[in-house]
Design an enzyme around this catalytic site. Structure first.
Site, PDB file in Angstrom:
ATOM      1  N   GLY A 257      40.234  29.339  36.534  1.00 28.06           N
ATOM      2  CA  GLY A 257      40.485  28.388  35.450  1.00 28.06           C
ATOM      3  C   GLY A 257      39.304  28.095  34.545  1.00 28.06           C
ATOM      4  O   GLY A 257      39.409  27.239  33.661  1.00 28.06           O
ATOM      5  N   CYS A 374      34.794  41.839  34.127  1.00 29.99           N
ATOM      6  CA  CYS A 374      33.414  41.672  34.618  1.00 29.99           C
ATOM      7  C   CYS A 374      32.981  42.977  35.296  1.00 29.99           C
ATOM      8  O   CYS A 374      32.363  42.983  36.347  1.00 29.99           O
ATOM      9  CB  CYS A 374      33.286  40.467  35.542  1.00 29.99           C
ATOM     10  SG  CYS A 374      34.410  40.475  36.954  1.00 29.99           S
TER      11      CYS A 374
END
Length: 428
Positions: A257, A374
């Site tokens: 989140g 990532c």
């Protein structure tokens, strides 16, 4: 609280990562609940440290023991590694490191092996200088699995050693100031009042890097939602997404989140749907929204089948924070080196491709989709977007690279950030 033997706890956790493929982020928090606050950091340091330097520990064991520990004695193998790590990489006095590590054999119910552990560690102390000199010339010195080294060498012929070196460092602690509560300079002043130092970065308007990591409880206003822990590179997604008030925005693969809440800090009047396939991890999204006093529509769903969770709904902006190899955040999660396999990369690239194709129809004409990972591997990043552009006639790349080399690739350690990739696509 009953005193625990941290060395035996660390050895058991490391064994579960290496032998069973469990994630340290799942194993460690329950273990930390069993120890005092002052021991939490040491337990984490032992687990992270051994996993960061695992090839070194394995190499030392191969030099100092005639045969490896197997079967029910296998945990002792990792306990000895914990011993090596303390002697090599911490300021723990050697006598204390030895005593606590040897005592760990009792907790593991292998007291008969105390003498063996003590003997191996003392032999290492005697031969340390020559062993380390020999290791420095070995092919294990890069502390990465061979398959990953080969991929990095192929993708970055002149930069792979710098990437590997960055991966082997301890990461800095980055924060994101909630602009709805304070300006960055205002919160920096609060930080200094709390006798901590931080540094700003021109490219990331909400980011502060702490001079040294600190517990979140020590950060001014953390519980009130004034600040969030998030790497600078992850914050960089918003540079390309550019959320606006009134937008209908999809944050896909949203857990835990961090980016959902960043969207709402920048555009408090946007309506945000946060979706993740992992129902357990969605609890973190709810926790972050609650701490920051925000609201979003949170759903469990598979990115490959958006019709199941949003029907024919369309969005002004979509952030696809795609599931990936996480090879850009190894310094934060050193277990990634031992959990990932070479075969995973093609499987992940296929999954990413399916997600992109599935969500694109849910972007409004003229809308923006930001694809982020990532990872540092081209198969998941520039090659992924190049292939998508080739098969998607109404997708155009904006402000992030060129069609033949699409996207922006941040490498680990560059400007102190994690490895991250972004591509901004506009629907014609």
């Amino acid at each position: 609280m009953k005193k625990q033997n941290l060395r035996s706890m660390a050895a058991s956790a490391i064994e579960k990562v290496v032998e069973q493929g469990q994630s340290l982020s799942n194993i460690l928090p329950p273990l930390q609940q069993k120890v005092s606050d002052k021991d939490k950091a040491l337990l984490q340091e032992l687990c992270f440290g051994v996993l960061r330097t695992l090839p070194q520990q394995e190499w030392l064991i191969s030099k100092l023991m005639s045969r490896p520990m197997t079967g029910k004695q296998r945990t002792i193998h990792y306990l000895i590694m914990v011993g090596f790590y303390q002697l090599l990489h911490t300021r723990i006095p050697p006598h204390a490191a030895l005593a606590e590590t040897v005592e760990g054999a009792v907790v593991i119910k292998r007291p008969q092996l105390k003498g063996l552990i003590n003997g191996v560690l003392r032999q290492f102390q005697r031969q340390q200088e020559e062993l380390l000199a020999e290791f420095a010339d070995s092919d294990k010195r890069f502390l990465h699995p061979e398959w990953l080294l080969k991929r990095l060498q192929k993708a970055y012929p002149s930069k792979w050693e710098a990437i590997v070196e960055a991966n082997n460092q301890r990461p800095p602690m980055w924060l994101r100031v909630n602009r709805n509560h304070h300006t960055r300079d205002e919160w920096l002043a609060l930080l200094e009042t709390a006798e901590m130092n931080g540094f700003t970065h021109d490219a990331y308007p909400d980011a502060i890097r702490l001079a040294s990591p600190a517990p979140v409880q020590a950060l001014p206003g953390f519980e009130q939602g004034w600040v969030t822990v998030q790497d600078a590179s992850a914050q960089g997604c918003m540079t390309y997404l550019e959320p606006q008030n009134g937008d209908h925005i999809l944050d896909l693969c949203a857990a835990p989140g961090g980016k959902t809440t960043h969207i709402l800090e920048i555009a408090p009047k946007a309506s945000v749907m946060a979706v993740d396939v992992d129902e357990q991890r969605l609890s973190r999204v709810y926790d972050n929204l609650k701490r920051l006093g925000m609201k979003a529509e949170v759903k469990q769903g598979d990115g490959r089948t958006p019709g199941e969770w949003c029907g024919d709904e369309q969005f002004d902006r979509i952030l696809v924070d795609a599931p990936c190899s996480a090879t850009g955040v190894i310094r934060r999660h050193p277990d990634i080196k031992w959990l990932r396999r070479d075969r995973d990369i093609n499987e992940l690239a296929q999954l990413q491709s399916e997600i992109l194709d599935a969500v694109w129809p849910h972007l409004k004409p003229g809308g923006t989709l930001v694809y982020a990972t990532c990872s540092v591997l081209p198969e998941e990043n520039s090659q992924q977007i190049a292939a998508f552009l080739k098969r998607t006639s109404n997708a155009t790349l904006r402000t992030t690279g060129t069609p033949d080399k699409p996207g922006v690739q941040n490498l680990p350690g560059a400007e102190d950030g994690d490895g991250f990739f972004y591509a901004k696509l506009i629907k014609e």
